[in-house]
Design a protein around this motif. Sequence first.
Motif, short mmCIF file in Angstrom:
data_model
loop_
_atom_site.label_atom_id
_atom_site.label_comp_id
_atom_site.label_asym_id
_atom_site.label_seq_id
_atom_site.Cartn_x
_atom_site.Cartn_y
_atom_site.Cartn_z
N UNK A 25 127.51 148.97 79.31
CA UNK A 25 127.71 150.27 79.76
C UNK A 25 129.09 150.34 80.45
N UNK A 26 130.00 151.28 80.28
CA UNK A 26 131.37 151.67 80.62
C UNK A 26 131.11 152.19 82.00
N UNK A 27 132.07 151.96 82.84
CA UNK A 27 132.08 152.68 84.23
C UNK A 27 131.91 154.23 83.85
N UNK A 28 131.64 155.07 84.77
CA UNK A 28 131.83 156.33 84.42
C UNK A 28 133.42 156.76 84.84
N UNK A 29 133.87 157.85 83.95
CA UNK A 29 135.40 158.06 84.18
C UNK A 29 135.42 158.68 85.25
N UNK A 30 136.59 158.56 86.12
CA UNK A 30 136.91 159.22 87.25
C UNK A 30 137.17 160.67 86.83
N UNK A 31 136.64 161.71 87.70
CA UNK A 31 137.06 163.23 87.49
C UNK A 31 137.68 163.74 88.74
N UNK A 32 138.11 164.86 88.33
CA UNK A 32 138.81 165.57 89.62
C UNK A 32 137.63 166.59 90.16
N UNK A 33 136.53 166.55 89.38
CA UNK A 33 135.36 167.67 89.83
C UNK A 33 134.89 167.05 91.11
N UNK A 34 134.68 168.12 92.30
CA UNK A 34 134.05 167.49 93.21
C UNK A 34 134.86 168.03 94.67
N UNK A 35 134.32 167.75 95.69
CA UNK A 35 135.05 168.21 96.88
C UNK A 35 136.10 167.21 97.30
N UNK A 36 137.32 167.50 97.81
CA UNK A 36 138.54 166.58 98.06
C UNK A 36 138.87 167.19 99.25
N UNK A 37 139.23 166.14 100.34
CA UNK A 37 139.81 166.49 101.72
C UNK A 37 141.13 166.48 101.41
N UNK A 38 141.87 167.36 102.07
CA UNK A 38 143.18 167.55 102.10
C UNK A 38 143.97 166.63 103.07
N UNK A 69 132.53 172.24 88.05
CA UNK A 69 132.67 171.85 86.86
C UNK A 69 132.94 172.93 85.92
N UNK A 70 132.74 173.94 86.52
CA UNK A 70 133.00 175.28 85.62
C UNK A 70 134.22 175.84 85.55
N UNK A 71 135.41 175.14 86.03
CA UNK A 71 136.58 175.44 86.14
C UNK A 71 137.12 176.39 87.18
N UNK A 72 136.08 176.51 88.11
CA UNK A 72 136.73 177.35 89.46
C UNK A 72 136.83 176.28 90.35
N UNK A 73 138.16 176.85 91.12
CA UNK A 73 138.79 176.06 92.10
C UNK A 73 138.60 176.75 93.53
N UNK A 74 138.15 176.30 94.54
CA UNK A 74 138.26 176.82 95.89
C UNK A 74 138.63 176.17 97.01
N UNK A 75 139.29 176.59 97.86
CA UNK A 75 139.90 175.72 99.03
C UNK A 75 140.06 176.36 100.17
N UNK A 76 140.05 175.64 101.35
CA UNK A 76 140.36 176.03 102.78
C UNK A 76 141.47 175.37 103.25
N UNK A 77 142.65 175.87 103.58
CA UNK A 77 143.77 174.85 104.15
C UNK A 77 144.52 175.75 105.08
N UNK A 78 144.91 175.06 106.33
CA UNK A 78 145.77 175.40 107.36
C UNK A 78 145.31 176.77 108.00
N UNK A 79 143.84 176.89 108.28
CA UNK A 79 143.30 177.96 108.99
C UNK A 79 143.81 179.26 108.24
N UNK A 80 143.92 179.23 106.85
CA UNK A 80 144.27 180.30 106.18
C UNK A 80 143.10 181.11 105.63
#
Length: 141
Positions: A25-38, A69-80
């Motif tokens: 088994x190969x380790x799972x590839x790292x992906x940008x998909x998911x929730x990231x803290x700024x 995963x479907x290519x949508x990106x949402x974010x919350x930054x700087x009380x904006x």
Amino acid sequence: MKNLVLISLLLLIFSVLFSCKKSNEKPAAVSIVGNWKLVSDSSYVDGGNIPREWQTYKGMAADHYNFQPDGKLSWYENNGGYDSSTYSLKSADTVGVAYFPKTDPNYVGVTYYTIPVLTANKMVLVLDGGPQVGDIITFSR
């Protein structure tokens, strides 16, 4: 007695050597998909200023980017408030972000960021727009 010790030692050696299996088994590839803290967002827009002035925003607890995963990106930054766009991977180390600002829905701009760092817990996006604009966004999980 010597034979018993020798046989026991050989059995122990063989059991250690042959009891371990290699995993295919190969380790799972790292992906940008998911929730990231700024962590930080550093940018400049050069209006002819020399030296260039970088502005750095340090992320707060509520700041995050969610790459779905479907290519949508949402974010919350700087009380904006929340904002959104779409993204697509141009290559393994380049992501394109198509931004439709909520303040001007007729504007569409696509910005390409390189991804110099992508691990399970850290991601860095870099925009090198030449001498006029630059951006470095650092995330953690």
